[in-house]
Design an enzyme around this catalytic site. Structure first.
Site, mmCIF file in Angstrom:
data_model
loop_
_atom_site.group_PDB
_atom_site.id
_atom_site.type_symbol
_atom_site.label_atom_id
_atom_site.label_comp_id
_atom_site.label_asym_id
_atom_site.label_seq_id
_atom_site.Cartn_x
_atom_site.Cartn_y
_atom_site.Cartn_z
ATOM 1 N N ARG A 54 -64.628 17.914 41.461
ATOM 2 C CA ARG A 54 -64.222 18.996 42.389
ATOM 3 C C ARG A 54 -62.717 19.230 42.413
ATOM 4 N NH1 ARG A 54 -68.246 16.435 45.070
ATOM 5 N NH2 ARG A 54 -67.924 14.855 43.504
ATOM 6 N N LYS A 82 -53.193 7.927 21.098
ATOM 7 C CA LYS A 82 -52.486 7.446 19.895
ATOM 8 C C LYS A 82 -51.326 6.532 20.272
ATOM 9 C CE LYS A 82 -53.039 11.871 17.467
ATOM 10 N NZ LYS A 82 -52.220 12.994 16.954
ATOM 11 N N HIS A 132 -54.125 11.205 48.641
ATOM 12 C CA HIS A 132 -54.805 12.378 48.085
ATOM 13 C C HIS A 132 -54.498 13.541 49.028
ATOM 14 C CE1 HIS A 132 -57.549 14.833 45.991
ATOM 15 N NE2 HIS A 132 -58.641 14.082 46.008
HETATM 16 C C1 NCD Z 1 -62.154 11.397 46.193
HETATM 17 C C2 NCD Z 1 -61.117 10.797 45.282
HETATM 18 O O1 NCD Z 1 -61.146 10.939 44.081
HETATM 19 O O2 NCD Z 1 -60.228 10.170 45.874
HETATM 20 N N1 NCD Z 1 -62.833 12.445 45.596
HETATM 21 C C3 NCD Z 1 -62.290 13.697 45.707
HETATM 22 O O3 NCD Z 1 -61.262 13.973 45.157
HETATM 23 N N2 NCD Z 1 -62.926 14.560 46.485
HETATM 24 C C4 NCD Z 1 -62.996 10.418 46.861
HETATM 25 C C5 NCD Z 1 -63.795 9.458 46.043
HETATM 26 O O4 NCD Z 1 -63.723 9.415 44.814
HETATM 27 O O5 NCD Z 1 -64.525 8.706 46.670
#
Ligand code: NCD
Length: 295
Positions: A54, A82, A132
């Site tokens: 996503r 590489k 994130h």
């Molecule tokens: C999350 C991530 O990658 O931190 N996914 C996301 O980006 N929606 C959460 C997860 O991987 O559990």
């Protein structure tokens, strides 16, 4: 905005402005209005060194919806395979002409490190267990769209908080936006250094929250799925039944059905999971615009 490495770098006004702009972009998408040209001629490098569905797709679509060119990148078929160093890869991507780098990496701190190697802005699309930021933004957008406000709402984050970059970003963004947070999980997955209340008794918090935010157990980062976790913290129909009438269930995805969330709850009327995904595109449009289109 110079880039977005940590959601903690944004104050309340900046965050609220991004939420508002994201909601405007969401209306533009819902109205099937023609794509904009805010980023015409700009190049967005999508540097995903860790799996993603996503986040990667929505950054791609967000850039395209604003008229930008996307430079896709796959470490398995690039010169990283590489033996090229990460720094040399980044200098190459900058020299090719990327105007912004969207970076996901399994190691904490890589987006910040990359930001020090070139003059191109960096957007953190998830680094290790650290942060994130655009996930926290799209979650704020999702809550604001549903409740019409953020201030004064009560949210519980449940599960593998210790290994979750999503939880870390939410723990910074939500209090800034006036959301009252409680952290719920097995005691060894709860952070010690938090000002938010923590508990391992999920059944005590269900009736008091507006947003129940579930997390995937991060098995790739040390989290372990146990039967005990599923029975003590998994959200099934009976636990969801104890939520207030208006309360919603959220999850950043990918979900593990039958672990942190049951089938019925994931697909049920309280679930905003796909709405979160839908808000990922306009939220990333707002972030790319704030970085690439000066004030
Ligand atoms: C999350 C991530 O990658 O931190 N996914 C996301 O980006 N929606 C959460 C997860 O991987 O559990």
């Amino acid at each position: 905005m110079k880039g977005l490495i940590s959601i903690g770098s944004l104050g309340r006004d900046d965050l609220e402005a991004l939420v508002r702009r994201s909601i405007e972009f969401r209306s533009r998408l819902d109205g099937h209005e023609p794509d904009g040209n805010e980023l015409a001629g700009r190049a967005v490098a999508n540097l995903f060194f860790e799996p993603s569905t996503r986040t990667r797709l929505s950054f791609h679509l967000a850039a395209r919806r604003l008229g930008a060119i996307v430079l896709p990148y796959d470490p398995a078929t690039s010169s990283s395979a590489k033996g090229e160093s990460l720094r040399d890869t980044i200098l190459t991507v900058a020299a090719v002409g990327a105007d912004v780098m969207v970076v996901r990496h399994s190691r904490n701190g890589v987006p910040e490190e990359i930001a020090g190697w070139s003059d191109r802005p960096v957007v953190n699309a998830g680094d290790g267990t650290n942060e994130h930021p655009t996930q926290a933004l799209l979650d704020a957008v999702t809550i604001k769209k549903r409740f019409g406000r953020l201030d004064g709402l009560r949210m519980a984050i449940v599960g593998d908080i210790a290994h979750s970059r999503v939880a870390n970003s939410l723990m910074k963004a939500m209090p800034t936006l006036g959301v009252d947070l409680t952290l719920v999980g097995p005691s060894n997955w709860l952070p010690a250094d938090t000002t938010a209340p923590t508990t391992d008794a999920i059944d005590d918090v269900l009736a008091g929250v507006d947003v129940l935010y579930l997390l995937r157990v991060q098995t790739e980062r040390g989290g372990e799925i146990t039967e005990r976790f599923v029975s003590e913290f998994g959200i099934d129909r009976s636990r969801a039944g104890r939520l207030r009438g208006e309360a919603v269930v959220m999850h950043p995805g990918p979900i593990n059905r039958g672990v942190e969330i049951s089938e019925e709850v994931a697909d049920g009327p309280r679930s905003l999971i796909l709405e979160q995904v839908a808000n990922g595109v306009p939220s990333r449009m707002a972030v790319l615009e704030a970085i690439l289109v000066p004030g």
